[in-house]
Enzyme design. Sequence first.
Site, PDB file in Angstrom:
ATOM      1  CG  ASP A  41      -0.473   0.095   2.911  1.00 23.93           C
ATOM      2  OD1 ASP A  41       0.683  -0.285   2.697  1.00 23.93           O
ATOM      3  OD2 ASP A  41      -1.100   0.512   3.566  1.00 23.93           O
ATOM      4  CB  SER A  42       4.818   1.724  -0.162  1.00 23.54           C
ATOM      5  OG  SER A  42       4.888   0.853  -0.417  1.00 23.54           O
ATOM      6  CG  ASP A  80       0.419  -3.726   2.301  1.00 20.24           C
ATOM      7  OD1 ASP A  80       0.485  -4.923   3.009  1.00 20.24           O
ATOM      8  OD2 ASP A  80       1.235  -3.394   2.073  1.00 20.24           O
ATOM      9  CD  GLU A 112       0.982  -1.206   7.495  1.00 23.77           C
ATOM     10  OE1 GLU A 112       0.580  -0.754   8.731  1.00 23.77           O
ATOM     11  OE2 GLU A 112       1.525  -0.815   6.772  1.00 23.77           O
ATOM     12  CD  GLU A 178       7.678  -0.172   7.655  1.00 29.12           C
ATOM     13  OE1 GLU A 178       6.815  -0.699   7.524  1.00 29.12           O
ATOM     14  OE2 GLU A 178       8.372   0.070   6.989  1.00 29.12           O
TER      15      GLU A 178
HETATM   16  O1  KIV Z   1       3.461  -1.249   1.747  1.00 32.35           O
HETATM   17  C1  KIV Z   1       5.198  -1.214   1.878  1.00 32.35           C
HETATM   18  O2  KIV Z   1       5.617  -0.838   1.068  1.00 32.35           O
HETATM   19  C2  KIV Z   1       5.143  -2.022   2.823  1.00 32.35           C
HETATM   20  C3  KIV Z   1       6.605  -2.327   2.539  1.00 32.35           C
HETATM   21  C4  KIV Z   1       7.065  -0.893   2.976  1.00 32.35           C
HETATM   22  C5  KIV Z   1       7.194  -3.588   4.303  1.00 32.35           C
HETATM   23  O3  KIV Z   1       4.366  -2.144   3.844  1.00 32.35           O
END
Ligand code: KIV
Length: 268
Positions: A41-42, A80, A112, A178
């Site tokens: 979700d980044s 994610d 998460e 993280e």
């Molecule tokens: O969303 C993401 O890219 C992440 C990574 C940084 C682990 O959760």
Amino acid sequence: MPTTVGEFRAGDAPLTMLTAYDAPTADACEAAGVDAILVGDSMGNAALGYDSTLPVTVDEVASRTGAVARATEETLVIADMPFLSFGVDEAESIKNAGRMVKEAGAHAVKLESGSHTVELTERLADLGIPVMAHLGLTPQKVNQLGYARQGTSREAAEEIAALADAHEEAGAFALVLEHVPANLATQVTDELSVPTIGIGAGPDCDGQVLVANDVLGLGEGLPPFAASFGDVRGEMEKAVSGYVDAVESKEFPADEHSHVESELDDLY
Ligand code: KIV
């Protein structure tokens, strides 16, 4: 290369995971031998122009996961789960996670994690939706925690260690750690039998993950735990400037880029 979560195990070398949000990046990841792609979700910050991950939707992750899954054959694809798409209502959580597997072609989902995801992890794993847990800095909690280091006090570290155990017991196939102290990550890694994947968690995790924009040199600025291995932003700017210059100077399109039909010469 792993295509089932059971094959996602460190061998002599640590596991490699990288985010990707589109087919060309996923294709490059597979060609470079990455073990797993996280459709993180980044993407909110890295690809969609949001200020955080919070606005990212299930539709956005499903669409990007589909692109990544279609571009890869030999790489584990992990979707994610976005903010509030899980952990509120169990049926809704299962439906949203199920979409990533059924509709988008992911092999697994990442949550998460916290005390609120232990039961859900077990339920999803029982249903055949493998779960990667994520502890330490969890950016979906930005409004409570900011982007600060986590697990820095004994109490906080013990809480992360206990949650790591609980998620392994609940059936998580792997755990992202993280921005936590390296000595905490080392102990969690020694304790768990499932692989730990670190980001800002030191060298002793079973694998490492970074955000593609950081690795590629595509973003502006880097978090303190990341590194760039290229200058894709610079290369993009160079290519686009070359295009702009060529159009403005009328060097492009050249004869080889155009075609002419002689019977069309007298239309007016
Ligand atoms: O969303 C993401 O890219 C992440 C990574 C940084 C682990 O959760």
